[in-house]
Design an enzyme around this catalytic site. Structure first.
Site, PDB file in Angstrom:
ATOM      1  N   ALA A 111      59.818  13.668  78.188  1.00 54.36           N
ATOM      2  CA  ALA A 111      60.498  14.326  77.074  1.00 54.36           C
ATOM      3  C   ALA A 111      60.597  15.844  77.158  1.00 54.36           C
ATOM      4  O   ALA A 111      61.477  16.426  76.518  1.00 54.36           O
ATOM      5  CB  ALA A 111      59.811  13.945  75.767  1.00 54.36           C
ATOM      6  N   ALA A 112      59.701  16.526  77.883  1.00 50.09           N
ATOM      7  CA  ALA A 112      59.729  17.990  77.883  1.00 50.09           C
ATOM      8  C   ALA A 112      61.014  18.506  78.538  1.00 50.09           C
ATOM      9  O   ALA A 112      61.533  17.881  79.463  1.00 50.09           O
ATOM     10  CB  ALA A 112      58.497  18.529  78.625  1.00 50.09           C
ATOM     11  N   PRO A 113      61.555  19.627  78.017  1.00 51.97           N
ATOM     12  CA  PRO A 113      61.034  20.471  76.936  1.00 51.97           C
ATOM     13  C   PRO A 113      61.415  20.033  75.530  1.00 51.97           C
ATOM     14  O   PRO A 113      61.034  20.679  74.554  1.00 51.97           O
ATOM     15  CB  PRO A 113      61.659  21.831  77.249  1.00 51.97           C
ATOM     16  CG  PRO A 113      62.974  21.486  77.861  1.00 51.97           C
ATOM     17  CD  PRO A 113      62.732  20.234  78.681  1.00 51.97           C
ATOM     18  N   GLY A 114      62.203  18.955  75.384  1.00 48.72           N
ATOM     19  CA  GLY A 114      62.474  18.442  74.047  1.00 48.72           C
ATOM     20  C   GLY A 114      63.933  18.327  73.672  1.00 48.72           C
ATOM     21  O   GLY A 114      64.252  17.977  72.538  1.00 48.72           O
ATOM     22  N   GLY A 115      64.849  18.596  74.600  1.00 47.76           N
ATOM     23  CA  GLY A 115      66.267  18.537  74.280  1.00 47.76           C
ATOM     24  C   GLY A 115      66.721  17.185  73.791  1.00 47.76           C
ATOM     25  O   GLY A 115      67.510  17.086  72.846  1.00 47.76           O
ATOM     26  N   LYS A 116      66.224  16.118  74.425  1.00 46.89           N
ATOM     27  CA  LYS A 116      66.596  14.772  73.986  1.00 46.89           C
ATOM     28  C   LYS A 116      65.722  14.331  72.810  1.00 46.89           C
ATOM     29  O   LYS A 116      66.212  13.744  71.845  1.00 46.89           O
ATOM     30  CB  LYS A 116      66.444  13.761  75.125  1.00 46.89           C
ATOM     31  CG  LYS A 116      67.570  13.769  76.152  1.00 46.89           C
ATOM     32  CD  LYS A 116      67.393  14.827  77.192  1.00 46.89           C
ATOM     33  CE  LYS A 116      68.444  14.751  78.296  1.00 46.89           C
ATOM     34  NZ  LYS A 116      68.345  15.881  79.236  1.00 46.89           N
ATOM     35  N   ARG A 139      53.859  21.429  79.952  1.00 50.59           N
ATOM     36  CA  ARG A 139      55.214  21.202  79.461  1.00 50.59           C
ATOM     37  C   ARG A 139      55.194  20.484  78.112  1.00 50.59           C
ATOM     38  O   ARG A 139      56.053  20.704  77.256  1.00 50.59           O
ATOM     39  CB  ARG A 139      56.010  20.394  80.487  1.00 50.59           C
ATOM     40  CG  ARG A 139      56.486  21.220  81.666  1.00 50.59           C
ATOM     41  CD  ARG A 139      57.020  20.345  82.799  1.00 50.59           C
ATOM     42  NE  ARG A 139      58.057  19.426  82.357  1.00 50.59           N
ATOM     43  CZ  ARG A 139      59.349  19.737  82.207  1.00 50.59           C
ATOM     44  NH1 ARG A 139      59.752  20.971  82.446  1.00 50.59           N
ATOM     45  NH2 ARG A 139      60.218  18.824  81.824  1.00 50.59           N
ATOM     46  N   ASP A 179      64.940  10.134  80.678  1.00 43.67           N
ATOM     47  CA  ASP A 179      65.649  11.173  81.424  1.00 43.67           C
ATOM     48  C   ASP A 179      64.745  11.500  82.607  1.00 43.67           C
ATOM     49  O   ASP A 179      63.869  12.349  82.521  1.00 43.67           O
ATOM     50  CB  ASP A 179      65.900  12.393  80.538  1.00 43.67           C
ATOM     51  CG  ASP A 179      66.814  13.399  81.212  1.00 43.67           C
ATOM     52  OD1 ASP A 179      67.821  12.984  81.798  1.00 43.67           O
ATOM     53  OD2 ASP A 179      66.503  14.609  81.172  1.00 43.67           O
ATOM     54  N   CYS A 232      70.065  13.985  86.200  1.00 43.45           N
ATOM     55  CA  CYS A 232      71.040  15.065  86.395  1.00 43.45           C
ATOM     56  C   CYS A 232      71.301  15.215  87.895  1.00 43.45           C
ATOM     57  O   CYS A 232      71.268  16.320  88.439  1.00 43.45           O
ATOM     58  CB  CYS A 232      70.560  16.368  85.768  1.00 43.45           C
ATOM     59  SG  CYS A 232      68.961  16.960  86.356  1.00 43.45           S
TER      60      CYS A 232
END
Length: 461
Positions: A111-116, A139, A179, A232
């Site tokens: 999950a880091a840094p938290g965008g999703k 992180r 992710d 990505c």
């Protein structure tokens, strides 16, 4: 920009006649984006108050482009109020395509840094549970801050290996997002350092990690639940072949089509051994086709819903002790209906715990639930996370200033403020400080002077 020869040859084979257009995109500037926190403000309302020009990201309902060379939205008070998150436009896509609903139990594995995670948590609307995990403890600390800035309280923030999580959360989650750590080929334009990292650890290195993570995540998903896998990068070994591996090992999974966009490209079954045509329903994002960087996404469902009993969960047994008087007194000014049975006091810290947690003994936590504050000598001190969780109308005593009021920036820097023009002569105690009606933090008022209680580690430099 110099790209590795091996990478260029691979992309020529992948894109064929589109390769010249793809390679030319490296001469163009990157795109900057922000995503609105719809748990605090609607996208339409944010457009009305946003102090800088925005342009809609057409495939993200709450996403916008901004001019990264001209604007610094990370310095604006609205950023500190958690009204938006700064995120590369294509990276907004995975969370937008996982259909999270209030009440779901949701896991963000890496999950880091938290965008999703912040988007998933915002869509829960305080109902259900978000478990946000990152193996790196450093992180994960940044992840926790971003979740708290967004005002998400129904959360567990963990720092564990996915394999250990799968033993604690068997068939527990309704939705899972992976992710995955990857070779980062889609981010070469955004961050040139990714090229050197790719040369050190290429797709083969990450593919083995990804296959392990996706199988561990599959064990944590309920029958009928949905899993979204994303990277990505462009390499088939990290994308279609990982999904192929999941389908071989867990045939109860099926690939689902996603909400489309004209710039999306379809998956490439020809990059796999099986050539499964359902892989066409996975999505590839290329920077020469749309205004963003590179991504891959696959949405899957695990079999059908079942009525078979799941492992027992630890339920709240109810509090045996009364809440401290100081806490009870503070909560009289709060209109949120907290279930006192879910209050947990540990080493003088007061937490509001999510419902129906499994036994998670032995897991490394950074946060369990919403940190309400701390019990100190005959007093309760509310936390920064509690301030961000609240809406202005949920706390009785507030001080609201406009973003253009110079005292807002001084508050964010930790200064004591004269607010005698905003309060009564005899007003005192804990006040929720807001910018244009959106909470920023706490202050302690006495005789028109506000002692600053904004969290030191969050202060504006």
């Amino acid at each position: 920009m110099r790209l590795p020869e091996e990478f260029e040859e691979k992309m020529k084979e992948l894109l064929k006649e589109e390769f010249p257009e793809y390679i030319s995109c490296y001469e163009k500037p990157r795109y900057y984006g922000l995503r609105v926190n719809t748990d605090k403000i609607s996208a339409e309302e944010f457009e009305k108050i946003c102090p800088f020009p925005l342009r809609r990201i057409p495939w993200i309902q709450n996403g916008y482009y901004y001019d990264g060379k001209m604007q610094t939205p990370s310095k604006h008070p609205y950023y500190y109020a958690g009204l938006y998150y700064l995120q590369e436009p294509s990276a907004m896509t995975p969370a937008s395509r996982l259909p999270v609903e209030p009440g779901d139990k949701v896991l963000d594995v890496c999950a880091a840094p938290g965008g999703k995670a912040t988007e998933l948590g915002a869509r829960l609307k305080r109902a259900g549970l978000l478990v946000a995990n990152d193996l790196s403890s450093s992180r994960a600390k940044g992840l926790l801050k971003n979740i708290e800035v967004f005002g998400i309280g129904n959360v567990l923030v963990l720092s564990e290996e996915p394999g250990k999580l799968s033993r604690c959360f068997p068939e527990y989650f309704d939705k899972i997002l992976i992710d995955a750590p990857c070779s980062g080929e889609g981010m070469f334009r955004k961050d040139k350092r990714m090229v050197k990292a790719w040369e050190e650890h290429g797709p083969e290195f990450f593919a083995n990690i990804q296959k392990s993570i996706i199988l561990q995540a599959a064990r944590m998903l309920k029958p009928g639940g949905m899993l979204l896998y994303s990277t990505c990068t462009f390499d088939g070994r990290e994308n279609e072949q990982v999904i192929e591996h999941l389908l071989e090992e867990c045939p109860e999974f099926q690939i689902l089509p996603m909400e489309g966009y004209e710039g999306f490209d379809r998956g490439r079954p020809e990059l796999t051994k099986s050539g499964c045509p359902k892989l066409f329903d996975t999505v590839r994002i290329f920077p020469h086709r749309m205004e963003g960087e590179g991504h891959y996404l696959a949405l899957l469902r695990k079999g059908e819903k079942t009525e078979r009993p799941l492992p027992a969960r630890r339920q709240s047994g109810g509090r045996k002790e009364k809440l401290p008087e100081e806490l009870e007194s503070f909560l009289k000014d709060v209109s949120v209906s907290f279930n006192k049975d879910r209050m947990d006091i540990r080493k003088e810290r007061v937490y509001y715990m999510p419902e129906e947690l499994p036994d998670v003994c032995g897991i490394r936590f950074l946060r369990t639930g919403l940190l309400l504050g701390e019990m100190k000598k005959n007093r309760f001190e509310p936390s920064q996370a509690f301030a961000m969780y609240l809406k202005k109308d949920e706390y009785r005593k507030t001080i609201d200033m406009a973003a253009k009021d110079g005292r807002i920036l001084r508050y964010l820097k930790g200064e004591t403020l004269d607010v005698s023009d905003l309060v009564g002569e005899d007003d005192k105690g804990w006040y929720l400080v807001c910018v244009d009606s959106y909470p920023l933090g706490w202050g302690k008022l006495s005789k028109g002077t506000l002692k600053n209680k904004y969290l030191p580690g969050w202060r504006l430099c």
